[in-house]
Design an enzyme around this catalytic site. Structure first.
Site, PDB file in Angstrom:
ATOM      1  CE  LYS A  64      -8.371  40.907  79.592  1.00  0.00           C
ATOM      2  NZ  LYS A  64      -9.392  42.349  78.728  1.00  0.00           N
ATOM      3  CG  ASP A 100     -10.311  45.517  79.953  1.00  0.00           C
ATOM      4  OD1 ASP A 100      -8.881  45.792  79.062  1.00  0.00           O
ATOM      5  OD2 ASP A 100     -10.864  44.479  80.226  1.00  0.00           O
ATOM      6  N   GLY A 126     -21.308  39.846  79.110  1.00  0.00           N
ATOM      7  CA  GLY A 126     -20.372  38.969  79.710  1.00  0.00           C
ATOM      8  C   GLY A 126     -18.616  39.987  80.625  1.00  0.00           C
TER       9      GLY A 126
HETATM   10  P1  ATR Z   1     -16.482  38.968  76.665  1.00  0.00           P
HETATM   11  O1  ATR Z   1     -15.445  38.416  78.102  1.00  0.00           O
HETATM   12  O2  ATR Z   1     -15.498  39.395  75.865  1.00  0.00           O
HETATM   13  O3  ATR Z   1     -17.204  39.771  76.965  1.00  0.00           O
HETATM   14  P2  ATR Z   1     -17.736  36.630  77.130  1.00  0.00           P
HETATM   15  O4  ATR Z   1     -18.268  36.304  78.733  1.00  0.00           O
HETATM   16  O5  ATR Z   1     -18.181  35.374  76.183  1.00  0.00           O
HETATM   17  O6  ATR Z   1     -16.956  37.629  76.245  1.00  0.00           O
HETATM   18  O7  ATR Z   1     -19.370  37.105  76.621  1.00  0.00           O
HETATM   19  C1  ATR Z   1     -19.574  37.542  75.388  1.00  0.00           C
HETATM   20  C2  ATR Z   1     -20.677  37.862  74.936  1.00  0.00           C
HETATM   21  O8  ATR Z   1     -21.031  38.048  73.349  1.00  0.00           O
HETATM   22  C3  ATR Z   1     -22.402  37.240  75.886  1.00  0.00           C
HETATM   23  O9  ATR Z   1     -22.898  38.715  76.234  1.00  0.00           O
HETATM   24  C4  ATR Z   1     -23.156  36.753  74.898  1.00  0.00           C
HETATM   25  O10 ATR Z   1     -24.573  36.700  74.518  1.00  0.00           O
HETATM   26  P3  ATR Z   1     -24.909  35.327  76.236  1.00  0.00           P
HETATM   27  O11 ATR Z   1     -24.525  35.761  77.352  1.00  0.00           O
HETATM   28  O12 ATR Z   1     -26.105  35.058  75.649  1.00  0.00           O
HETATM   29  O13 ATR Z   1     -24.157  34.198  75.473  1.00  0.00           O
HETATM   30  C5  ATR Z   1     -22.625  37.704  73.960  1.00  0.00           C
HETATM   31  N1  ATR Z   1     -23.043  37.090  72.237  1.00  0.00           N
HETATM   32  C6  ATR Z   1     -21.777  36.012  71.711  1.00  0.00           C
HETATM   33  N2  ATR Z   1     -22.388  36.077  70.217  1.00  0.00           N
HETATM   34  C7  ATR Z   1     -23.343  36.107  70.708  1.00  0.00           C
HETATM   35  C8  ATR Z   1     -24.614  36.185  69.392  1.00  0.00           C
HETATM   36  N3  ATR Z   1     -24.257  36.334  67.945  1.00  0.00           N
HETATM   37  N4  ATR Z   1     -26.106  37.059  69.318  1.00  0.00           N
HETATM   38  C9  ATR Z   1     -25.757  37.588  70.579  1.00  0.00           C
HETATM   39  N5  ATR Z   1     -24.968  37.548  71.411  1.00  0.00           N
HETATM   40  C10 ATR Z   1     -23.989  37.077  71.959  1.00  0.00           C
END
Ligand code: ATR
Length: 268
Positions: A64, A100, A126
């Site tokens: 994306k 989205d 994210g």
């Molecule tokens: P997307 O584009 O799908 O939003 P991403 O950019 O990888 O994916 O973002 C993932 C989100 O999930 C982030 O907010 C991440 O938190 P961090 O910024 O602290 O990494 C969050 N996330 C993923 N696993 C997590 C977990 N086990 N507990 C809390 N937050 C989590």
């Protein structure tokens, strides 16, 4: 008319089933296929798409953001979010959009008509969160609150939001009418909810952008407490519906789109 979705992996994408059901319902001579494009081949994306003579395509994980340098034009929402999920091709010009956030908001309005006045907490910071926050911030009156595990994620945000930690989100949970999980916690056999729902108000709507699994641990816990829950199926259907409108200028048959996806999810 020919359309596709590109991604890696892509074989499990439900977009072809959903869009082809819509074409059929509208009696359109059009097709939609899944195209597997690995990262290593991405530099050839213009060639790959031109060979297929597509009129437009969707982009999913992990491309994306990667698609942006290949576009001739990009709309405001995609620019703000830094990601594109829809490309319309007109006279070989590629125009990028991101449906989205609008897809999510449109789905949310169906089950929570007064979204405009809701106090909303978004969990995660994210790409998915940014798209939804950007769309909601144009529509919702109260300032949005976004909770994330890592606070420095907010440094690249230029939206006027309240940024809080997940601990604060847990503590102030009962102040929100709608709580939206955009994090990937709860995916891939992870049985943990992203935050504790101990302080959840019974009146809050609890929403997740995921629909496989149909109920994430976050939604299951909320449901067990008697809360109204909402998964990501509507977001998926409405983002596709918005892509279709961009490509064709026509109104899609949303019911048939949703029915086709549900049927597939139920293994029929
Ligand atoms: P997307 O584009 O799908 O939003 P991403 O950019 O990888 O994916 O973002 C993932 C989100 O999930 C982030 O907010 C991440 O938190 P961090 O910024 O602290 O990494 C969050 N996330 C993923 N696993 C997590 C977990 N086990 N507990 C809390 N937050 C989590």
């Amino acid at each position: 008319m020919k359309y596709a979705v590109i991604g890696d992996p892509i074989s499990h994408s439900l977009s072809p089933i959903m869009h082809n059901a819509n074409f059929e319902a509208l009696g359109m001579e059009a097709s939609y296929e899944a195209l597997h494009v690995p990262i290593n081949d991405f530099h050839r994306i213009r060639e790959i798409i031109e060979e297929k003579q597509l009129d437009g395509f969707n982009i999913t994980i992990p491309h994306k953001e990667r698609i942006i340098p290949y576009l001739d034009e990009i709309d405001e929402q995609s620019r703000a979010v830094g990601a594109v999920n829809t490309v319309k091709i007109v006279n070989n010009r590629w125009i990028g959009y991101n449906t989205d956030g609008l897809g999510y908001l449109t789905g949310l309005k169906q089950i929570y008509p007064d979204v405009a006045n809701a106090y909303i907490l978004i969990l995660g910071a994210g790409g998915a969160s940014k798209g939804i926050a950007n769309e909601l911030s144009n529509y919702v009156q109260p300032k949005l609150t976004v909770g994330n595990r890592t606070m420095n994620r907010f440094e690249s945000w230029n939206l006027d939001i309240n940024a809080i930690s997940l601990k604060e989100a847990e503590n102030y949970l009962d102040e929100f009418d709608i709580i939206i999980n955009t994090t990937s916690a709860g995916l891939n056999d992870n049985t943990e909810s992203v935050i504790s729902l101990e302080n959840l108000s019974p009146n809050s709507l609890v929403s997740d952008i995921v629909y496989i699994p149909y109920k994430t641990p976050f939604l299951k816990i909320a449901e067990s407490k008697g809360n109204h829950i909402h998964n990501g199926l509507d977001m998926f259907v409405y983002q596709g519906a918005e892509s279709f409108k961009i490509w064709t200028g026509k109104q899609p048959n949303i019911q048939e789109m949703k029915y086709a996806v549900l049927k597939k999810l139920q293994g029929e």
